[in-house]
Design a protein around this motif. Structure first.
Motif, mmCIF file in Angstrom:
data_model
loop_
_atom_site.group_PDB
_atom_site.id
_atom_site.type_symbol
_atom_site.label_atom_id
_atom_site.label_comp_id
_atom_site.label_asym_id
_atom_site.label_seq_id
_atom_site.Cartn_x
_atom_site.Cartn_y
_atom_site.Cartn_z
ATOM 1 N N GLY A 38 0.085 82.374 6.719
ATOM 2 C CA GLY A 38 0.292 83.664 6.082
ATOM 3 C C GLY A 38 1.737 83.875 5.677
ATOM 4 O O GLY A 38 2.651 83.587 6.436
ATOM 5 N N PRO A 39 1.983 84.383 4.460
ATOM 6 C CA PRO A 39 3.363 84.563 3.990
ATOM 7 C C PRO A 39 4.158 85.564 4.831
ATOM 8 O O PRO A 39 5.350 85.368 5.055
ATOM 9 C CB PRO A 39 3.213 85.040 2.552
ATOM 10 N N GLY A 40 3.551 86.614 5.306
ATOM 11 C CA GLY A 40 4.278 87.619 6.095
ATOM 12 C C GLY A 40 4.758 87.066 7.418
ATOM 13 O O GLY A 40 5.928 87.203 7.785
ATOM 14 N N SER A 41 3.855 86.414 8.153
ATOM 15 C CA SER A 41 4.258 85.875 9.455
ATOM 16 C C SER A 41 5.197 84.682 9.287
ATOM 17 O O SER A 41 6.124 84.495 10.075
ATOM 18 C CB SER A 41 3.036 85.488 10.282
ATOM 19 N N SER A 42 4.984 83.854 8.262
ATOM 20 C CA SER A 42 5.890 82.722 8.004
ATOM 21 C C SER A 42 7.290 83.213 7.695
ATOM 22 O O SER A 42 8.282 82.641 8.162
ATOM 23 C CB SER A 42 5.381 81.883 6.829
ATOM 24 N N ARG A 43 7.369 84.291 6.932
ATOM 25 C CA ARG A 43 8.672 84.859 6.581
ATOM 26 C C ARG A 43 9.392 85.323 7.841
ATOM 27 O O ARG A 43 10.576 85.044 8.029
ATOM 28 C CB ARG A 43 8.496 86.030 5.608
ATOM 29 N N ASN A 44 8.689 86.025 8.718
ATOM 30 C CA ASN A 44 9.306 86.529 9.945
ATOM 31 C C ASN A 44 9.762 85.394 10.861
ATOM 32 O O ASN A 44 10.848 85.449 11.439
ATOM 33 C CB ASN A 44 8.336 87.455 10.687
ATOM 34 N N ILE A 45 8.935 84.364 10.981
ATOM 35 C CA ILE A 45 9.309 83.214 11.815
ATOM 36 C C ILE A 45 10.533 82.507 11.225
ATOM 37 O O ILE A 45 11.468 82.150 11.941
ATOM 38 C CB ILE A 45 8.117 82.239 11.956
ATOM 39 N N ALA A 46 10.517 82.314 9.895
ATOM 40 C CA ALA A 46 11.644 81.650 9.239
ATOM 41 C C ALA A 46 12.929 82.451 9.422
ATOM 42 O O ALA A 46 13.991 81.889 9.715
ATOM 43 C CB ALA A 46 11.355 81.444 7.760
ATOM 44 N N LEU A 47 12.860 83.771 9.260
ATOM 45 C CA LEU A 47 14.049 84.613 9.460
ATOM 46 C C LEU A 47 14.561 84.527 10.889
ATOM 47 O O LEU A 47 15.776 84.453 11.123
ATOM 48 C CB LEU A 47 13.746 86.067 9.089
ATOM 49 N N GLN A 48 13.659 84.509 11.839
ATOM 50 C CA GLN A 48 14.055 84.394 13.244
ATOM 51 C C GLN A 48 14.751 83.050 13.490
ATOM 52 O O GLN A 48 15.782 82.983 14.156
ATOM 53 C CB GLN A 48 12.832 84.527 14.149
ATOM 54 N N GLY B 74 21.766 65.708 6.082
ATOM 55 C CA GLY B 74 21.984 66.744 7.092
ATOM 56 C C GLY B 74 21.386 68.092 6.742
ATOM 57 O O GLY B 74 20.752 68.743 7.583
ATOM 58 N N ILE B 75 21.556 68.537 5.528
ATOM 59 C CA ILE B 75 21.020 69.841 5.114
ATOM 60 C C ILE B 75 19.494 69.779 5.056
ATOM 61 O O ILE B 75 18.811 70.687 5.547
ATOM 62 C CB ILE B 75 21.623 70.280 3.760
ATOM 63 N N ALA B 76 18.948 68.714 4.500
ATOM 64 C CA ALA B 76 17.492 68.571 4.401
ATOM 65 C C ALA B 76 16.853 68.521 5.792
ATOM 66 O O ALA B 76 15.763 69.081 5.993
ATOM 67 C CB ALA B 76 17.138 67.312 3.606
ATOM 68 N N ARG B 77 17.504 67.873 6.756
ATOM 69 C CA ARG B 77 16.952 67.820 8.118
ATOM 70 C C ARG B 77 16.904 69.205 8.744
ATOM 71 O O ARG B 77 15.922 69.570 9.391
ATOM 72 C CB ARG B 77 17.777 66.878 8.997
ATOM 73 N N LEU B 78 17.959 70.010 8.548
ATOM 74 C CA LEU B 78 17.956 71.368 9.106
ATOM 75 C C LEU B 78 16.889 72.217 8.413
ATOM 76 O O LEU B 78 16.171 72.964 9.074
ATOM 77 C CB LEU B 78 19.323 72.026 8.982
ATOM 78 N N GLU B 79 16.758 72.095 7.094
ATOM 79 C CA GLU B 79 15.717 72.837 6.377
ATOM 80 C C GLU B 79 14.332 72.465 6.891
ATOM 81 O O GLU B 79 13.476 73.338 7.077
ATOM 82 C CB GLU B 79 15.802 72.561 4.875
ATOM 83 N N ALA B 80 14.102 71.186 7.133
ATOM 84 C CA ALA B 80 12.804 70.740 7.648
ATOM 85 C C ALA B 80 12.545 71.309 9.037
ATOM 86 O O ALA B 80 11.426 71.729 9.345
ATOM 87 C CB ALA B 80 12.744 69.218 7.673
ATOM 88 N N ARG B 81 13.574 71.341 9.864
ATOM 89 C CA ARG B 81 13.421 71.904 11.210
ATOM 90 C C ARG B 81 13.108 73.393 11.146
ATOM 91 O O ARG B 81 12.275 73.898 11.891
ATOM 92 C CB ARG B 81 14.692 71.655 12.022
ATOM 93 N N LEU B 82 13.770 74.106 10.230
ATOM 94 C CA LEU B 82 13.541 75.546 10.117
ATOM 95 C C LEU B 82 12.157 75.882 9.567
ATOM 96 O O LEU B 82 11.599 76.928 9.881
ATOM 97 C CB LEU B 82 14.615 76.186 9.228
ATOM 98 N N SER B 83 11.605 75.004 8.753
ATOM 99 C CA SER B 83 10.309 75.305 8.134
ATOM 100 C C SER B 83 9.140 74.613 8.828
ATOM 101 O O SER B 83 8.003 74.770 8.391
ATOM 102 C CB SER B 83 10.336 74.936 6.658
ATOM 103 N N ALA B 84 9.391 73.880 9.901
ATOM 104 C CA ALA B 84 8.323 73.157 10.601
ATOM 105 C C ALA B 84 7.330 74.128 11.232
ATOM 106 O O ALA B 84 7.704 75.160 11.799
ATOM 107 C CB ALA B 84 8.932 72.265 11.671
ATOM 108 N N ASN B 85 6.063 73.799 11.104
ATOM 109 C CA ASN B 85 4.965 74.526 11.754
ATOM 110 C C ASN B 85 4.918 76.020 11.425
ATOM 111 O O ASN B 85 4.594 76.833 12.286
ATOM 112 C CB ASN B 85 5.022 74.341 13.273
ATOM 113 N N LEU B 86 5.253 76.374 10.204
ATOM 114 C CA LEU B 86 5.103 77.774 9.809
ATOM 115 C C LEU B 86 3.628 78.064 9.591
ATOM 116 O O LEU B 86 2.881 77.231 9.074
ATOM 117 C CB LEU B 86 5.901 78.068 8.533
ATOM 118 N N SER B 87 3.197 79.253 9.983
ATOM 119 C CA SER B 87 1.786 79.614 9.832
ATOM 120 C C SER B 87 1.438 79.793 8.359
ATOM 121 O O SER B 87 2.317 79.897 7.508
ATOM 122 C CB SER B 87 1.487 80.889 10.611
#
Length: 157
Positions: free
Chosen positions: A83-93, A68-81
Motif C-alpha cells: 500500500g502506498p500510504g503505509s509504504s510512505r510512512n515506513i520509508a519516512l521512518q 554506496g548511494i544505491a546500496r543505502l537506497e535499496a536498504r531504505l526501500s527493502a520490504n516495503l508493503s
C-alpha cells in the motif's frame, strides 16, 4: 620612486616564474619508477581493493565505492508493503533513522561519482594514479602499480 616599485614588481614576478619552472623541472627529473603520490580507486562494495599495506606508506590512497548511494537506497526501500500510504510512512521512518555514518558514506560515494565523472571513468574497478593514468579491471593495487610504472617508463614526464 616608480622605478623602485617597477623593480620590486619585476623581482616578484621573476621569482614566481622561477618557482613555477623549478617545480616543473623537478617533476621532469623524477625517475620513471617513482611511486605515485595519489591513487584513487573506483570500485563497488563487492570488489574491494587489496589491503592498503600493499602500497608504500607515503602514497595516499582514496577508495570510492560507487554503489554506496544505491546500496543505502535499496536498504531504505527493502520490504516495503504494497500500500502506498503505509509504504510512505515506513520509508519516512527509515529516512529519519539514517545516521551520520550513513550520511558520511553517501557523501563519500557522491564525491567518488563526481571524481569518476571528472576523469571520464566509464567502468569499474578502476584506479587513477596522480590524476593522470587510469588502469581498469584490477583490484590488486600492486598489479595496477606495475601497469602504472610501465606507462611511466614508456612516457617519461
Amino acid at each position: 620612486m616608480t622605478q623602485i616599485l617597477h623593480w620590486k614588481q619585476l623581482v616578484c614576478w621573476g621569482s614566481l616564474v622561477f618557482m613555477m619552472a623549478a617545480g616543473t623541472a623537478a617533476r621532469a627529473l623524477e625517475p620513471a619508477t617513482a611511486p605515485p603520490r595519489l591513487i584513487e580507486v573506483f570500485t563497488a562494495s563487492d570488489l574491494p581493493p587489496t589491503p592498503r599495506d600493499s602500497t608504500r606508506a607515503h602514497v595516499e590512497m582514496r577508495v570510492y565505492e560507487l554503489d554506496g548511494i544505491a546500496r543505502l537506497e535499496a536498504r531504505l526501500s527493502a520490504n516495503l508493503s504494497g500500500g502506498p500510504g503505509s509504504s510512505r510512512n515506513i520509508a519516512l521512518q527509515r529516512v529519519r533513522q539514517v545516521n551520520e555514518t550513513d550520511r558520511a558514506r553517501m557523501r563519500h560515494a557522491a564525491v567518488g561519482l563526481a571524481r569518476a565523472a571528472h576523469y571520464a571513468i566509464d567502468r569499474y574497478p578502476a584506479m587513477v594514479f596522480d590524476g593522470q593514468v587510469a588502469v581498469y579491471g584490477l583490484t590488486d593495487v600492486a598489479a595496477a602499480l606495475g601497469h602504472y610504472r610501465a606507462w611511466r617508463t614508456a612516457n617519461p614526464p
